[in-house]
Structure formats: structure tokens, C-alpha cells
Design a protein around this motif. Structure first.
Motif, PDB file in Angstrom:
ATOM      1  N   ARG A 111      16.314  -1.763   2.718  1.00 49.59           N
ATOM      2  CA  ARG A 111      16.205  -0.698   1.692  1.00 49.59           C
ATOM      3  C   ARG A 111      16.277  -1.300   0.283  1.00 49.59           C
ATOM      4  NH1 ARG A 111      22.277   1.547   2.294  1.00 49.59           N
ATOM      5  NH2 ARG A 111      23.151  -0.291   1.347  1.00 49.59           N
ATOM      6  N   ASP A 112      17.007  -2.427   0.120  1.00 49.05           N
ATOM      7  CA  ASP A 112      17.082  -3.068  -1.197  1.00 49.05           C
ATOM      8  C   ASP A 112      15.786  -3.816  -1.517  1.00 49.05           C
ATOM      9  OD1 ASP A 112      19.649  -2.075  -1.518  1.00 49.05           O
ATOM     10  OD2 ASP A 112      20.546  -3.825  -0.537  1.00 49.05           O
ATOM     11  N   GLN A 160       8.171 -10.730  -8.732  1.00 46.51           N
ATOM     12  CA  GLN A 160       7.532 -10.769 -10.045  1.00 46.51           C
ATOM     13  C   GLN A 160       6.486 -11.872 -10.101  1.00 46.51           C
ATOM     14  OE1 GLN A 160      10.906 -10.774 -12.593  1.00 46.51           O
ATOM     15  NE2 GLN A 160      10.914  -8.530 -12.656  1.00 46.51           N
ATOM     16  N   ASP A 161       6.820 -13.032  -9.538  1.00 43.33           N
ATOM     17  CA  ASP A 161       5.865 -14.145  -9.531  1.00 43.33           C
ATOM     18  C   ASP A 161       4.587 -13.752  -8.789  1.00 43.33           C
ATOM     19  OD1 ASP A 161       5.262 -17.118  -9.856  1.00 43.33           O
ATOM     20  OD2 ASP A 161       5.011 -16.812  -7.697  1.00 43.33           O
ATOM     21  N   GLY A 165       9.631  -1.458  -5.390  1.00 49.05           N
ATOM     22  CA  GLY A 165       9.330  -0.266  -6.198  1.00 49.05           C
ATOM     23  C   GLY A 165       9.548  -0.542  -7.680  1.00 49.05           C
ATOM     24  N   ASP A 166      10.636  -1.253  -8.012  1.00 47.34           N
ATOM     25  CA  ASP A 166      10.930  -1.564  -9.419  1.00 47.34           C
ATOM     26  C   ASP A 166       9.848  -2.461 -10.019  1.00 47.34           C
ATOM     27  OD1 ASP A 166      13.221  -0.114  -9.295  1.00 47.34           O
ATOM     28  OD2 ASP A 166      14.575  -1.843  -9.118  1.00 47.34           O
ATOM     29  N   VAL A 167       9.447  -3.492  -9.244  1.00 42.69           N
ATOM     30  CA  VAL A 167       8.480  -4.456  -9.788  1.00 42.69           C
ATOM     31  C   VAL A 167       7.122  -3.784 -10.030  1.00 42.69           C
ATOM     32  CG1 VAL A 167       7.185  -6.588  -9.264  1.00 42.69           C
ATOM     33  CG2 VAL A 167       9.638  -6.484  -8.865  1.00 42.69           C
ATOM     34  N   THR A 192       0.830  -1.206   0.000  1.00 41.18           N
ATOM     35  CA  THR A 192       0.000   0.000   0.000  1.00 41.18           C
ATOM     36  C   THR A 192       0.869   1.262   0.000  1.00 41.18           C
ATOM     37  OG1 THR A 192      -1.646  -1.269   1.164  1.00 41.18           O
ATOM     38  CG2 THR A 192      -1.961   1.118   1.151  1.00 41.18           C
ATOM     39  N   PRO A 193       1.815   1.439   0.958  1.00 40.22           N
ATOM     40  CA  PRO A 193       2.662   2.630   0.862  1.00 40.22           C
ATOM     41  C   PRO A 193       3.522   2.638  -0.402  1.00 40.22           C
ATOM     42  CG  PRO A 193       3.355   1.209   2.698  1.00 40.22           C
ATOM     43  CD  PRO A 193       2.077   0.667   2.176  1.00 40.22           C
ATOM     44  N   ALA A 194       3.969   1.445  -0.837  1.00 42.13           N
ATOM     45  CA  ALA A 194       4.836   1.393  -2.021  1.00 42.13           C
ATOM     46  C   ALA A 194       4.105   1.927  -3.251  1.00 42.13           C
ATOM     47  CB  ALA A 194       5.313  -0.040  -2.261  1.00 42.13           C
TER      48      ALA A 194
END
Ligand SMILES: NC(=O)c1ccc[n+]([C@@H]2O[C@H](COP(=O)([O-])OP(=O)(O)OC[C@H]3O[C@@H](n4cnc5c(N)ncnc54)[C@H](OP(=O)(O)O)[C@@H]3O)[C@@H](O)[C@H]2O)c1
Length: 302
Positions: free
Chosen positions: A235-236, A298-299, A242-244, A182-184
């Protein structure tokens, strides 16, 4: 000799929860019938039966095993004395009662697979932790240590005991991922505190597959880390998420804010962590379907 044989019947505590629901479905898929011990009423079916008390369960005459995951959620409120007592009672006392029940049965279950968490290791910075590492300290450590002890102490010899120290389980219907999502999605899913803390995550499907695998092989017993082979810094993880979902994870959550909102839970669970490797299952040849975080996310999300 280590020939695989899945139990015909599995008794599950915590079978209505996030991990438990996946496990129950997977046991049924393996051909087992399942009995779920729950505090509330549920409609029973052909393959899954619900009971409110262990006294309602007659141990089957065929091979059976027990999975023990029940416990008050760690994030169900501020960790005051009352909640801490319930976090302990719902795991440690319940497990003690389950062991007493197992010891009373005419036919012993082949295995007791009982939950624990990577919190057992306490806060260890960048130290790489495996099942042979020293114990940690703090409330989470004590909770897990006493929970593990309750499963092993006085358990009859015919029943082997597997303890799974579960990491941060990633799935879409429960656990941490929906809470991070939700925050992401709003671009607010940045680092928590320093973001340097290690989170030892695992895809729900890999955790369930690992638990079934431990039940299946009669020579497996002892403690196993229920984590993926690639723990990451928080953080990673935020950045990969975020990227996905195509949202940059830029907004940090300062440590003091997390502490203000969530109290001790923030310090014990969110702002510190453990860098845990699943050394034993890897050495025994368990194959992860989702060994990398990017692949797991991703899955789950695409
Ligand atoms: N999810 C994770 O990332 C993670 C990580 C590490 C460890 N774990 C541990 O693994 C276990 C299962 O996790 P989960 O995510 O599936 O948990 P969950 O979704 O919160 O489910 C917990 C289950 O425990 C029972 N329960 C809840 N409060 C209880 C209480 N006060 N007394 C007795 N039973 C209670 C509930 O069954 P009924 O309502 O049907 O009685 C529920 O099905 C938990 O003990 C958890 O601490 C989980």
C-alpha cells in the motif's frame, strides 16, 4: 586477492527479456561481446550474436561467463497444471541442460550467474529476511529452490556459481511498473488486498549493476538477494507511485477480486510478499544508486 576483471565474453539465456536486454546492453558497454540463447530468430550484430541452440555456441578461448535468466513469465496465464509445468521446465530443465553444456566445454566459464526470486522465502509476514533465513514453502518457493539446485548441482568446480534472488524489478519497459502504472494513472492503483504485504523492489539499473559486479569479482559466489535496501508494504508503494505521478491511489483491489481474476498467482505473488534485505551485497560494499523507492520512481517516471 579480489581484483576486478570483466569477462571478455558473456553467454546469456533470457537475454531478450526485460532484465536480459538491460544486462546485454550493460555487458556490451563494459567491452564484452555477448551471445544470447533465444527460442526465436534475431539479427546478430558485431557485439551481440543470437543462437537458437547451445550446440551453436563454441566456447571462446578467452575468459567468459554465463548468465541464466530464461523462464516462462509467471504472469502468462492462470496457474493451471500445464502452466506450472512450463514455469518449472523452462527454468529447471533449461538450467540443468546449461550446466551439462558448461561441464562439456574444454575451457570452463569463470562464473555462472543464475536467476532465482525472493519467492524462495515463501510468505513470511513482517519477518526481515536475509540470505541466511530459513526457506519458505508453497509453489513459488519450490520453483525457486529447484531452479537454484539445478544451477549448483554437479556444476564443475572451476566455475563459481552466483544465485541472485531477484525482487520486484522496477523499470519502464517491462516488469511490474508498467502494469501498476495504467490503473494508477486512472486513480485505481490503491492497496491490493490488505496492502500490508511487503514487496522487495529494486530499480532495474541497480539490479544490472549488481549482477555485473558479481561477475566482475572472482571471489564472489553463493546466494545474493537482488533487492534494494528498503522493502516496503504494497500500500505504501501504491501511495508513493500515486504521489510521483500526481494521482491519489485511493481505489483498493479487494483480495477476493484479485483471486477471482488471477487465481493462485494473486495469492502467491500479489497479495502476499516478503520483506527481504540485500544483506550480503551491502556487507560486501555494493552501492545502490536508487536505495529509496521515491528516488527510484522519480528517476524512472520523471
Ligand atoms: N522482472 C521481475 O520483476 C523478476 C522478479 C523476480 C524474478 N525474475 C526472474 O528473472 C528472469 C528474467 O525476468 P524478466 O522480467 O527479464 O523476464 P521476461 O521479460 O519474461 O524474459 C524471460 C526470457 O525467458 C525466455 N523465455 C520465456 N518463456 C520461455 C519458455 N517457455 N522457455 C524458455 N525460455 C523462455 C525468453 O527468451 P526467448 O523468447 O528469447 O527465448 C525471455 O527473454 C525470469 O526467469 C523471472 O522469473 C524476474
Amino acid at each position: 586477492m579480489n581484483s576486478a576483471a570483466f569477462p571478455q565474453h558473456v553467454l546469456v539465456t533470457g537475454g531478450t527479456g526485460f532484465i536480459g536486454r538491460h544486462l546485454v546492453a550493460a555487458c556490451v558497454e563494459k567491452g564484452a561481446t555477448v551471445t544470447v540463447l533465444s527460442r526465436s530468430e534475431h539479427a546478430s550484430g558485431d557485439k551481440v550474436r543470437f543462437i537458437r541452440s547451445l550446440d551453436d555456441f563454441a566456447a571462446p578461448d578467452a575468459a567468459y561467463s554465463v548468465i541464466n535468466l530464461a523462464g516462462e513469465p509467471l504472469n502468462s496465464g492462470r496457474w493451471n497444471a500445464k502452466l506450472k509445468a512450463e514455469l518449472r521446465r523452462s527454468r529447471i530443465d533449461m538450467t540443468g541442460q546449461l550446466v551439462k553444456w558448461i561441464n562439456r566445454q574444454t575451457r570452463a566459464p569463470d562464473a555462472l550467474l543464475s536467476g532465482s526470486a525472493v519467492g524462495w522465502y515463501g510468505h513470511r509476514g513482517d519477518e526481515l529476511l536475509t540470505e541466511v533465513s530459513e526457506p519458505g514453502s508453497g509453489f513459488s518457493h519450490q520453483l525457486c529452490a529447484d531452479w537454484e539446485r539445478a544451477a549448483k548441482t554437479d556444476l564443475r568446480e572451476e566455475t563459481r556459481c552466483c544465485i541472485v534472488r531477484i525482487g520486484v524489478v522496477l523499470g519502464t519497459e517491462g516488469g511490474s511498473l508498467p502494469e501498476m502504472l495504467t490503473p494508477a494513472k486512472l486513480g485505481l492503483g490503491g492497496p491490493m488486498g490488505s496492502g500490508q504485504q511487503w514487496w522487495s523492489w529494486i530499480h532495474i539499473d541497480d539490479l544490472v549493476a549488481m549482477m555485473l559486479w558479481l561477475l566482475e569479482y572472482p571471489s564472489y559466489s553463493g546466494v545474493f538477494n537482488g533487492t534494494a535496501p528498503n522493502p516496503m508494504r504494497q500500500r505504501d508503494i501504491a501511495s508513493a507511485l500515486g504521489d510521483v505521478i500526481n494521482r491519489p491511489a485511493f481505489m483498493p483491489l479487494p483480495g477476493f477480486m484479485a483471486r477471482l481474476m488471477l487465481g493462485e498467482f494473486a495469492d502467491e505473488i500479489l497479495l502476499q510478499g516478503q520483506r527481504v534485505e540485500p544483506a550480503r551485497v551491502q556487507a560486501m560494499g555494493f552501492e545502490f544508486s536508487h536505495p529509496t523507492l521515491e528516488g527510484a520512481l522519480q528517476d524512472l517516471l520523471q
